[in-house]
Design a protein around this motif. Structure first.
Motif, PDB file in Angstrom:
ATOM      1  N   LEU A  83      15.488  57.766  32.454  1.00  0.00           N
ATOM      2  CA  LEU A  83      16.200  56.872  33.369  1.00  0.00           C
ATOM      3  C   LEU A  83      17.238  56.027  32.640  1.00  0.00           C
ATOM      4  O   LEU A  83      18.350  55.834  33.142  1.00  0.00           O
ATOM      5  N   VAL A  84      16.906  55.524  31.462  1.00  0.00           N
ATOM      6  CA  VAL A  84      17.856  54.704  30.709  1.00  0.00           C
ATOM      7  C   VAL A  84      19.080  55.522  30.307  1.00  0.00           C
ATOM      8  O   VAL A  84      20.227  55.069  30.441  1.00  0.00           O
ATOM      9  N   VAL A  85      18.859  56.745  29.829  1.00  0.00           N
ATOM     10  CA  VAL A  85      19.981  57.592  29.419  1.00  0.00           C
ATOM     11  C   VAL A  85      20.865  57.935  30.603  1.00  0.00           C
ATOM     12  O   VAL A  85      22.107  57.821  30.541  1.00  0.00           O
ATOM     13  N   LEU A  86      20.266  58.345  31.726  1.00  0.00           N
ATOM     14  CA  LEU A  86      21.055  58.707  32.905  1.00  0.00           C
ATOM     15  C   LEU A  86      21.806  57.500  33.463  1.00  0.00           C
ATOM     16  O   LEU A  86      22.968  57.622  33.876  1.00  0.00           O
ATOM     17  N   LEU A  87      21.160  56.344  33.475  1.00  0.00           N
ATOM     18  CA  LEU A  87      21.792  55.145  34.014  1.00  0.00           C
ATOM     19  C   LEU A  87      22.992  54.723  33.175  1.00  0.00           C
ATOM     20  O   LEU A  87      24.095  54.503  33.699  1.00  0.00           O
ATOM     21  N   CYS A  88      22.798  54.618  31.870  1.00  0.00           N
ATOM     22  CA  CYS A  88      23.894  54.193  30.991  1.00  0.00           C
ATOM     23  C   CYS A  88      25.016  55.222  30.951  1.00  0.00           C
ATOM     24  O   CYS A  88      26.202  54.877  30.936  1.00  0.00           O
ATOM     25  N   LEU A  89      24.656  56.503  30.936  1.00  0.00           N
ATOM     26  CA  LEU A  89      25.669  57.556  30.908  1.00  0.00           C
ATOM     27  C   LEU A  89      26.450  57.592  32.210  1.00  0.00           C
ATOM     28  O   LEU A  89      27.686  57.694  32.205  1.00  0.00           O
ATOM     29  N   GLY A  90      25.755  57.474  33.338  1.00  0.00           N
ATOM     30  CA  GLY A  90      26.434  57.518  34.629  1.00  0.00           C
ATOM     31  C   GLY A  90      27.379  56.350  34.829  1.00  0.00           C
ATOM     32  O   GLY A  90      28.526  56.524  35.252  1.00  0.00           O
ATOM     33  N   ILE A  91      26.932  55.137  34.507  1.00  0.00           N
ATOM     34  CA  ILE A  91      27.794  53.963  34.659  1.00  0.00           C
ATOM     35  C   ILE A  91      28.920  53.975  33.630  1.00  0.00           C
ATOM     36  O   ILE A  91      30.055  53.581  33.916  1.00  0.00           O
ATOM     37  N   GLY A  92      28.631  54.438  32.424  1.00  0.00           N
ATOM     38  CA  GLY A  92      29.677  54.502  31.399  1.00  0.00           C
ATOM     39  C   GLY A  92      30.818  55.418  31.783  1.00  0.00           C
ATOM     40  O   GLY A  92      31.991  55.137  31.476  1.00  0.00           O
ATOM     41  N   LEU A  93      30.537  56.507  32.467  1.00  0.00           N
ATOM     42  CA  LEU A  93      31.584  57.445  32.872  1.00  0.00           C
ATOM     43  C   LEU A  93      32.467  56.893  33.988  1.00  0.00           C
ATOM     44  O   LEU A  93      33.572  57.395  34.204  1.00  0.00           O
ATOM     45  N   THR A  94      31.987  55.874  34.685  1.00  0.00           N
ATOM     46  CA  THR A  94      32.794  55.303  35.769  1.00  0.00           C
ATOM     47  C   THR A  94      33.724  54.202  35.291  1.00  0.00           C
ATOM     48  O   THR A  94      34.557  53.715  36.065  1.00  0.00           O
ATOM     49  N   LEU A  95      33.608  53.778  34.049  1.00  0.00           N
ATOM     50  CA  LEU A  95      34.447  52.701  33.527  1.00  0.00           C
ATOM     51  C   LEU A  95      35.789  53.231  33.044  1.00  0.00           C
ATOM     52  O   LEU A  95      35.882  54.365  32.578  1.00  0.00           O
ATOM     53  N   GLN A  96      36.802  52.400  33.142  1.00  0.00           N
ATOM     54  CA  GLN A  96      38.128  52.753  32.661  1.00  0.00           C
ATOM     55  C   GLN A  96      38.316  52.229  31.240  1.00  0.00           C
ATOM     56  O   GLN A  96      37.784  51.184  30.885  1.00  0.00           O
ATOM     57  N   VAL A  97      39.077  52.976  30.461  1.00  0.00           N
ATOM     58  CA  VAL A  97      39.368  52.558  29.093  1.00  0.00           C
ATOM     59  C   VAL A  97      40.378  51.419  29.124  1.00  0.00           C
ATOM     60  O   VAL A  97      41.431  51.524  29.736  1.00  0.00           O
ATOM     61  N   ARG A  98      40.039  50.333  28.454  1.00  0.00           N
ATOM     62  CA  ARG A  98      40.921  49.168  28.430  1.00  0.00           C
ATOM     63  C   ARG A  98      41.366  48.891  27.000  1.00  0.00           C
ATOM     64  O   ARG A  98      40.645  49.191  26.058  1.00  0.00           O
ATOM     65  N   PRO A  99      42.544  48.297  26.833  1.00  0.00           N
ATOM     66  CA  PRO A  99      42.982  47.935  25.470  1.00  0.00           C
ATOM     67  C   PRO A  99      42.099  46.847  24.896  1.00  0.00           C
ATOM     68  O   PRO A  99      41.381  46.158  25.619  1.00  0.00           O
ATOM     69  N   ALA A 100      42.167  46.670  23.592  1.00  0.00           N
ATOM     70  CA  ALA A 100      41.352  45.653  22.929  1.00  0.00           C
ATOM     71  C   ALA A 100      41.710  44.271  23.460  1.00  0.00           C
ATOM     72  O   ALA A 100      42.882  43.932  23.643  1.00  0.00           O
ATOM     73  N   ALA A 101      40.683  43.468  23.714  1.00  0.00           N
ATOM     74  CA  ALA A 101      40.894  42.142  24.294  1.00  0.00           C
ATOM     75  C   ALA A 101      41.460  41.184  23.254  1.00  0.00           C
ATOM     76  O   ALA A 101      41.140  41.260  22.072  1.00  0.00           O
ATOM     77  N   GLU A 102      42.303  40.286  23.722  1.00  0.00           N
ATOM     78  CA  GLU A 102      42.875  39.248  22.867  1.00  0.00           C
ATOM     79  C   GLU A 102      42.423  37.904  23.420  1.00  0.00           C
ATOM     80  O   GLU A 102      42.779  37.532  24.528  1.00  0.00           O
ATOM     81  N   TYR A 103      41.637  37.176  22.656  1.00  0.00           N
ATOM     82  CA  TYR A 103      41.058  35.931  23.114  1.00  0.00           C
ATOM     83  C   TYR A 103      41.946  34.766  22.694  1.00  0.00           C
ATOM     84  O   TYR A 103      41.706  34.073  21.714  1.00  0.00           O
TER      85      TYR A 103
END
Length: 207
Positions: A130-150
């Motif tokens: 369940l942990v692998v499927l959950l993290c993998l499934g949600i990770g694939l739905t995220l968009q790649v963002r540039p490195a944050a500048e604080y």
């Protein structure tokens, strides 16, 4: 985190990751040095490694609540990461309880090699799946963002930058949709299609 947010120190995350890494190393070394398979690969190294796992879990648990208080600073569309961590934490804790009961309690029912199969399924295998499927499934739905500048910005400039970020994210989404439409149809069973889908997603993110 948004550019106007005050992020947690990166050293905190590295420290938690270090405890987890040491736990992995000690567990592997302890298991490989055990010559008596009947004892279920329980050694001093594996016991210490399990303690490091617990410390890492406590660290992640604390970080989860610290970040939970800063949900307004999280970029839109990435709140689902908190959901993945929040659901995974109790599952991992159950898995740790299973290991602790056998390692320190010497309960034969919890032996990974010759113990009760039902207990192992409910407290070990299902949690890992369940942990692998959950993290993998949600990770694939995220968009790649540039490195944050604080860095602190004025209200006008921050609004302009936010609008530029939204436009950039929209263009990235359109490009990704075009790449998906150009993909050739994959043949094979459901497992092979899932593997190829993951490979295509990774290649798209690299582009």
């Amino acid at each position: 985190m948004r550019k106007t947010a005050k992020p947690l120190p990166p050293k905190v995350f590295r420290l938690v990751g270090l405890f987890a890494l040491v736990g992995v190393i000690l567990s592997i070394v302890g298991a490989t040095r055990n010559s008596n398979i009947a004892h279920g690969l329980v050694t001093t190294g594996s016991k210490v490694g399990l303690i490091f796992y617990l410390i890492a879990w406590i660290g992640v648990f604390g970080l989860f609540f610290l970040i939970l208080k800063r949900t307004q600073s999280i970029e839109d569309g990435e709140h689902r990461l908190l959901l993945a961590v929040g659901v995974s934490l109790p599952l991992i804790f159950v898995r740790l309880i299973y290991s602790f009961i056998y390692t320190f309690g010497q309960k034969t029912e919890f032996n990974m090699l010759s113990g009760n199969v039902t207990i192992q399924l409910v407290m070990s295998i299902l949690e890992e799946i369940l942990v692998v499927l959950l993290c993998l499934g949600i990770g694939l739905t995220l968009q790649v963002r540039p490195a944050a500048e604080y860095t602190q910005q004025t209200s006008v400039s921050s609004e302009e930058e936010n609008s530029l970020e939204l436009e950039s994210g929209h263009l990235q989404g359109q490009t990704r949709e075009k790449l998906r439409a150009q993909r050739p149809k994959r043949r094979g069973g459901p497992v092979m299609r899932l593997i190829m889908f993951i490979v295509d997603e990774v290649n798209d993110r690299r582009q």
